[in-house]
Design a protein around this motif. Structure first.
Motif, mmCIF file in Angstrom:
data_model
loop_
_atom_site.group_PDB
_atom_site.id
_atom_site.type_symbol
_atom_site.label_atom_id
_atom_site.label_comp_id
_atom_site.label_asym_id
_atom_site.label_seq_id
_atom_site.Cartn_x
_atom_site.Cartn_y
_atom_site.Cartn_z
ATOM 1 N N CYS A 1 0.849 -1.181 0.000
ATOM 2 C CA CYS A 1 0.000 0.000 0.000
ATOM 3 C C CYS A 1 0.889 1.237 0.000
ATOM 4 O O CYS A 1 1.719 1.408 0.889
ATOM 5 C CB CYS A 1 -0.908 -0.005 1.233
ATOM 6 S SG CYS A 1 -1.998 1.424 1.361
ATOM 7 N N LEU B 1 -11.062 0.827 1.274
ATOM 8 C CA LEU B 1 -10.109 -0.275 1.105
ATOM 9 C C LEU B 1 -10.800 -1.486 0.469
ATOM 10 O O LEU B 1 -10.270 -2.100 -0.461
ATOM 11 C CB LEU B 1 -9.521 -0.663 2.470
ATOM 12 C CG LEU B 1 -8.397 0.216 3.003
ATOM 13 C CD1 LEU B 1 -8.161 -0.083 4.475
ATOM 14 C CD2 LEU B 1 -7.106 -0.015 2.216
ATOM 15 N N LEU C 1 -12.863 4.846 5.533
ATOM 16 C CA LEU C 1 -11.594 4.327 5.031
ATOM 17 C C LEU C 1 -11.661 2.824 4.820
ATOM 18 O O LEU C 1 -11.110 2.287 3.862
ATOM 19 C CB LEU C 1 -10.472 4.692 6.005
ATOM 20 C CG LEU C 1 -9.036 4.594 5.502
ATOM 21 C CD1 LEU C 1 -8.864 5.313 4.173
ATOM 22 C CD2 LEU C 1 -8.088 5.173 6.534
ATOM 23 N N ALA D 1 -2.746 4.563 -2.276
ATOM 24 C CA ALA D 1 -3.594 5.185 -1.258
ATOM 25 C C ALA D 1 -3.146 6.612 -0.980
ATOM 26 O O ALA D 1 -3.162 7.062 0.164
ATOM 27 C CB ALA D 1 -3.592 4.349 0.023
ATOM 28 N N ILE E 1 -4.882 3.799 8.117
ATOM 29 C CA ILE E 1 -5.300 2.548 7.481
ATOM 30 C C ILE E 1 -5.266 1.394 8.485
ATOM 31 O O ILE E 1 -6.151 0.540 8.491
ATOM 32 C CB ILE E 1 -4.421 2.247 6.257
ATOM 33 C CG1 ILE E 1 -4.688 3.279 5.159
ATOM 34 C CG2 ILE E 1 -4.681 0.832 5.728
ATOM 35 C CD1 ILE E 1 -3.818 3.134 3.937
ATOM 36 N N TYR F 1 -6.876 -4.008 6.338
ATOM 37 C CA TYR F 1 -5.731 -4.189 5.445
ATOM 38 C C TYR F 1 -4.659 -5.017 6.148
ATOM 39 O O TYR F 1 -4.305 -4.737 7.305
ATOM 40 C CB TYR F 1 -5.164 -2.825 5.043
ATOM 41 C CG TYR F 1 -3.950 -2.908 4.147
ATOM 42 C CD1 TYR F 1 -4.075 -3.265 2.810
ATOM 43 C CD2 TYR F 1 -2.676 -2.649 4.647
ATOM 44 C CE1 TYR F 1 -2.965 -3.365 1.989
ATOM 45 C CE2 TYR F 1 -1.560 -2.733 3.838
ATOM 46 C CZ TYR F 1 -1.701 -3.097 2.507
ATOM 47 O OH TYR F 1 -0.601 -3.193 1.703
#
Length: 209
Positions: free
Chosen positions: A84, A203, A199, A153, A95, A101
């Motif tokens: 990422c 993702l 967020l 991102a 994140i 993630y």
């Protein structure tokens, strides 16, 4: 008007150099420390010293850490085939808070901005390409995993979009899947201020570019 004592002036000037802190706020902080218990000022001074002495940039992802490689890069449970790309270390924390993630990161330390004189050579883009190349050429015994996907991102503003497109043009010819966060994020906003739900959805809904 009676001049301020030099130690007071020095601390006000030091606080004023921090982003988002003007002269009035700097003065309030200074006088708070002056009136408060001595331990508060000493703890602050010690924390500032340790911040510079005990932190470094991870040699793999360039995130701020207290060891090299950082805890994320050294974690065998993370998906090292998924990288990422973010602009700043604070974006990593944003994140991570989503818990959606499970790959690794690469911190650019900025975004392409001709107005501010920031070009690709000022970011960690060359290091990203070297990292991708090393992952595909390293021996399996060295623990290197070929990169399968690069998730862009960067912030959803003009600078972030320009940076994402520039990196995508470099990586797509390598045969690696390049994705971008879904448009669950507000245009013109910064990643670090996004809430966990927004967020997390961005993702989960990332798309090919």
């Amino acid at each position: 008007m009676q001049p301020l004592a030099e130690p007071i002036t020095k601390l006000i000037d030091a606080f004023s150099q921090l982003p988002g802190i003007g002269p009035k706020t700097a003065s309030r902080l200074t006088y708070f420390l002056l009136r408060s218990d001595e331990s508060i000022a000493l703890n602050l001074a010690q924390a500032l010293q340790e911040l510079k002495a005990n932190t470094l940039f991870c040699s793999v992802c360039f995130n701020i850490a207290d060891r090299d490689p950082c805890a994320i890069c050294a974690d065998p449970q993370r998906d090292h085939a998924l990288i990422c790309i973010v602009e700043e270390p604070l974006d990593v924390q944003a994140i991570e808070r989503t818990r959606e993630y499970h790959g690794v990161y690469h911190v650019l330390h900025g975004a392409i901005s001709p107005v501010e004189g920031v070009g690709p050579d000022d970011l960690k883009i060359a290091e990203l390409l070297a990292r991708i190349q090393a992952s595909s050429t390293g021996a399996e015994g060295e623990g290197r995993v070929p990169i399968r996907e690069v998730l862009l991102a960067t912030n959803p503003n003009l600078e972030g979009e320009a940076t994402a497109m520039y990196i995508a043009r470099l990586i797509k010819p390598l045969g690696i899947r390049v994705t971008r966060l879904a448009r669950g994020l507000p245009m013109g906003g910064d990643l670090e201020y996004a809430d966990e739900v927004t967020l997390g959805r961005a993702l989960a809904g990332r798309s090919e570019i």
